[in-house]
Design a protein around this motif. Structure first.
Motif, PDB file in Angstrom:
ATOM      1  N   UNK A   1     -41.110 -88.008 -49.158  1.00  0.00           N
ATOM      2  CA  UNK A   1     -40.086 -88.030 -48.116  1.00  0.00           C
ATOM      3  C   UNK A   1     -40.147 -89.329 -47.321  1.00  0.00           C
ATOM      4  N   UNK A   2     -41.374 -89.764 -46.969  1.00  0.00           N
ATOM      5  CA  UNK A   2     -41.509 -90.997 -46.189  1.00  0.00           C
ATOM      6  C   UNK A   2     -41.037 -92.209 -46.993  1.00  0.00           C
ATOM      7  N   UNK A   3     -41.335 -92.224 -48.289  1.00  0.00           N
ATOM      8  CA  UNK A   3     -40.897 -93.356 -49.115  1.00  0.00           C
ATOM      9  C   UNK A   3     -39.382 -93.417 -49.201  1.00  0.00           C
ATOM     10  N   UNK A   4     -38.746 -92.272 -49.364  1.00  0.00           N
ATOM     11  CA  UNK A   4     -37.284 -92.245 -49.434  1.00  0.00           C
ATOM     12  C   UNK A   4     -36.676 -92.668 -48.099  1.00  0.00           C
ATOM     13  N   UNK A   5     -37.267 -92.202 -46.992  1.00  0.00           N
ATOM     14  CA  UNK A   5     -36.760 -92.562 -45.680  1.00  0.00           C
ATOM     15  C   UNK A   5     -36.912 -94.062 -45.424  1.00  0.00           C
ATOM     16  N   UNK A   6     -38.045 -94.629 -45.845  1.00  0.00           N
ATOM     17  CA  UNK A   6     -38.262 -96.067 -45.688  1.00  0.00           C
ATOM     18  C   UNK A   6     -37.236 -96.863 -46.486  1.00  0.00           C
ATOM     19  N   UNK A   7     -36.947 -96.414 -47.696  1.00  0.00           N
ATOM     20  CA  UNK A   7     -35.942 -97.078 -48.523  1.00  0.00           C
ATOM     21  C   UNK A   7     -34.581 -97.070 -47.831  1.00  0.00           C
ATOM     22  N   UNK A   8     -34.203 -95.923 -47.276  1.00  0.00           N
ATOM     23  CA  UNK A   8     -32.919 -95.811 -46.599  1.00  0.00           C
ATOM     24  C   UNK A   8     -32.895 -96.645 -45.326  1.00  0.00           C
ATOM     25  N   UNK A   9     -33.990 -96.599 -44.561  1.00  0.00           N
ATOM     26  CA  UNK A   9     -34.047 -97.349 -43.305  1.00  0.00           C
ATOM     27  C   UNK A   9     -33.920 -98.854 -43.562  1.00  0.00           C
ATOM     28  N   UNK A  10     -34.603 -99.358 -44.593  1.00  0.00           N
ATOM     29  CA  UNK A  10     -34.533-100.791 -44.910  1.00  0.00           C
ATOM     30  C   UNK A  10     -33.109-101.210 -45.248  1.00  0.00           C
ATOM     31  N   UNK A  11     -32.377-100.353 -45.923  1.00  0.00           N
ATOM     32  CA  UNK A  11     -31.004-100.688 -46.302  1.00  0.00           C
ATOM     33  C   UNK A  11     -30.058-100.551 -45.110  1.00  0.00           C
ATOM     34  N   UNK A  12     -30.204 -99.476 -44.332  1.00  0.00           N
ATOM     35  CA  UNK A  12     -29.325 -99.266 -43.185  1.00  0.00           C
ATOM     36  C   UNK A  12     -29.560-100.315 -42.102  1.00  0.00           C
ATOM     37  N   UNK A  13     -30.799-100.824 -42.009  1.00  0.00           N
ATOM     38  CA  UNK A  13     -31.116-101.813 -40.978  1.00  0.00           C
ATOM     39  C   UNK A  13     -30.330-103.105 -41.158  1.00  0.00           C
ATOM     40  N   UNK A  14     -29.804-103.341 -42.357  1.00  0.00           N
ATOM     41  CA  UNK A  14     -29.014-104.547 -42.600  1.00  0.00           C
ATOM     42  C   UNK A  14     -27.714-104.535 -41.797  1.00  0.00           C
ATOM     43  N   UNK A  15     -27.288-103.356 -41.333  1.00  0.00           N
ATOM     44  CA  UNK A  15     -26.043-103.236 -40.576  1.00  0.00           C
ATOM     45  C   UNK A  15     -26.266-103.310 -39.067  1.00  0.00           C
ATOM     46  N   UNK A  16     -27.512-103.230 -38.614  1.00  0.00           N
ATOM     47  CA  UNK A  16     -27.766-103.060 -37.188  1.00  0.00           C
ATOM     48  C   UNK A  16     -27.282-104.243 -36.354  1.00  0.00           C
ATOM     49  N   UNK A  17     -27.510-105.472 -36.827  1.00  0.00           N
ATOM     50  CA  UNK A  17     -27.074-106.643 -36.059  1.00  0.00           C
ATOM     51  C   UNK A  17     -25.550-106.645 -35.897  1.00  0.00           C
ATOM     52  N   UNK A  18     -24.846-106.303 -36.964  1.00  0.00           N
ATOM     53  CA  UNK A  18     -23.382-106.259 -36.899  1.00  0.00           C
ATOM     54  C   UNK A  18     -22.924-105.154 -35.959  1.00  0.00           C
ATOM     55  N   UNK A  19     -23.584-103.996 -36.015  1.00  0.00           N
ATOM     56  CA  UNK A  19     -23.217-102.886 -35.128  1.00  0.00           C
ATOM     57  C   UNK A  19     -23.518-103.229 -33.671  1.00  0.00           C
ATOM     58  N   UNK A  20     -24.627-103.925 -33.430  1.00  0.00           N
ATOM     59  CA  UNK A  20     -24.943-104.346 -32.060  1.00  0.00           C
ATOM     60  C   UNK A  20     -23.858-105.289 -31.524  1.00  0.00           C
ATOM     61  N   UNK A  21     -23.411-106.207 -32.375  1.00  0.00           N
ATOM     62  CA  UNK A  21     -22.372-107.142 -31.948  1.00  0.00           C
ATOM     63  C   UNK A  21     -21.072-106.396 -31.653  1.00  0.00           C
ATOM     64  N   UNK A  22     -20.724-105.429 -32.492  1.00  0.00           N
ATOM     65  CA  UNK A  22     -19.512-104.648 -32.252  1.00  0.00           C
ATOM     66  C   UNK A  22     -19.619-103.838 -30.960  1.00  0.00           C
ATOM     67  N   UNK A  23     -20.806-103.310 -30.690  1.00  0.00           N
ATOM     68  CA  UNK A  23     -20.998-102.523 -29.472  1.00  0.00           C
ATOM     69  C   UNK A  23     -20.863-103.408 -28.237  1.00  0.00           C
ATOM     70  N   UNK A  24     -21.361-104.643 -28.315  1.00  0.00           N
ATOM     71  CA  UNK A  24     -21.223-105.561 -27.199  1.00  0.00           C
ATOM     72  C   UNK A  24     -19.755-105.895 -26.945  1.00  0.00           C
ATOM     73  N   UNK A  25     -18.984-106.074 -28.016  1.00  0.00           N
ATOM     74  CA  UNK A  25     -17.554-106.341 -27.864  1.00  0.00           C
ATOM     75  C   UNK A  25     -16.864-105.137 -27.237  1.00  0.00           C
ATOM     76  N   UNK A  26     -17.242-103.941 -27.689  1.00  0.00           N
ATOM     77  CA  UNK A  26     -16.650-102.716 -27.146  1.00  0.00           C
ATOM     78  C   UNK A  26     -16.937-102.581 -25.655  1.00  0.00           C
ATOM     79  N   UNK A 181     -28.975 -91.932 -45.028  1.00  0.00           N
ATOM     80  CA  UNK A 181     -28.554 -91.274 -46.270  1.00  0.00           C
ATOM     81  C   UNK A 181     -29.242 -91.915 -47.478  1.00  0.00           C
ATOM     82  N   UNK A 182     -29.006 -91.336 -48.621  1.00  0.00           N
ATOM     83  CA  UNK A 182     -29.486 -91.914 -49.877  1.00  0.00           C
ATOM     84  C   UNK A 182     -28.589 -93.108 -50.198  1.00  0.00           C
ATOM     85  N   UNK A 183     -29.074 -94.306 -49.918  1.00  0.00           N
ATOM     86  CA  UNK A 183     -28.252 -95.508 -50.062  1.00  0.00           C
ATOM     87  C   UNK A 183     -28.031 -95.911 -51.513  1.00  0.00           C
TER      88      UNK A 183
END
Length: 219
Positions: A1-26, A181-183
């Motif tokens: 479970x931890x390995x799968x979660x780490x895999x998903x987190x590493x992939x989802x983290x690629x969006x965080x900077x873009x989401x932070x920028x969008x939130x600042x604009x909002x 999610x399962x990326x």
């Protein structure tokens, strides 16, 4: 479970900077740059963000709220035949009760639509819950010893028991930052994934109740 979660987190983290920028604009926020600092030194105003994005997203949220709440029941269920009509009404009323208990129409739906407007992704988490609350009941005294020569009722004593407050569907809006999610599958095929996780915080009391119910261990 931890390995799968780490895999998903590493992939989802690629969006965080873009989401932070969008939130600042909002939110109409921006970090001062060198020109802003020079303007401050000269006593001039710095650049600002006109909150057009905020207005547009809130208009979108209001429109979606009106669309989904324009009818008395969120889920409309009809029977196939006459014999199904009574059961359909009961099911529709049960679902509406669960939506109202979770404040779906007033809070969860708005947060869900706001996340779609801000990040392009909204997540609803659905589960089953059994909420209890302590209540005081009067029960026969278990320590009472009856006298076979005298017919009498045992005295009543008060005790605290856990009574059901709500048992039904639990509906939550999950932040995309806490969604894993399962990326290896696209979001359109999320049901085909091997797993789907979310980051949740619980108090120790809640964890103890989960353990008592057999839903977790090792608390």
């Amino acid at each position: 479970c931890k390995d799968l979660l780490t895999m998903s987190r590493d992939e989802m983290a690629k969006h965080y900077d873009d989401w932070d920028r969008r939130d600042e604009v909002y939110r109409g926020e921006r970090k001062p740059d060198e020109k802003d600092k020079k303007a401050q030194d000269r006593g001039e105003p710095i650049k600002m963000v006109i909150p057009m994005t905020f207005q547009q997203i809130q208009t979108f949220v209001s429109f979606m709220s009106q669309v989904y709440n324009q009818r008395p029941n969120f889920f409309e269920i009809a029977g196939v035949g006459v014999e199904d009509e009574a059961a359909a009404k009961v099911a529709m009323a049960a679902l509406e009760r669960d939506l109202n208990y979770n404040k779906f129409k007033s809070l969860v739906l708005d947060e869900f639509c706001t996340n779609i407007g801000r990040f392009g992704l909204g997540v609803i988490k659905h589960s089953w819950t059994h909420d209890t609350m302590p209540v005081v009941q009067e029960v026969p005294d278990p320590k009472f010893v009856p006298n076979p020569m005298v017919a009498m009722q045992p005295p009543m004593v008060k005790q605290v028991v856990q009574a059901t407050r709500f048992k039904g569907n639990k509906i939550e809006s999950i932040s995309p930052f806490k969604f894993f999610p399962d990326t290896r599958r696209p979001l359109t095929k999320i049901q085909d994934g091997e797993f789907c996780g979310s980051y949740d915080e619980y108090s120790k009391g809640e964890l103890n109740r989960f353990q008592a119910a057999g839903d977790c261990a090792g608390v």
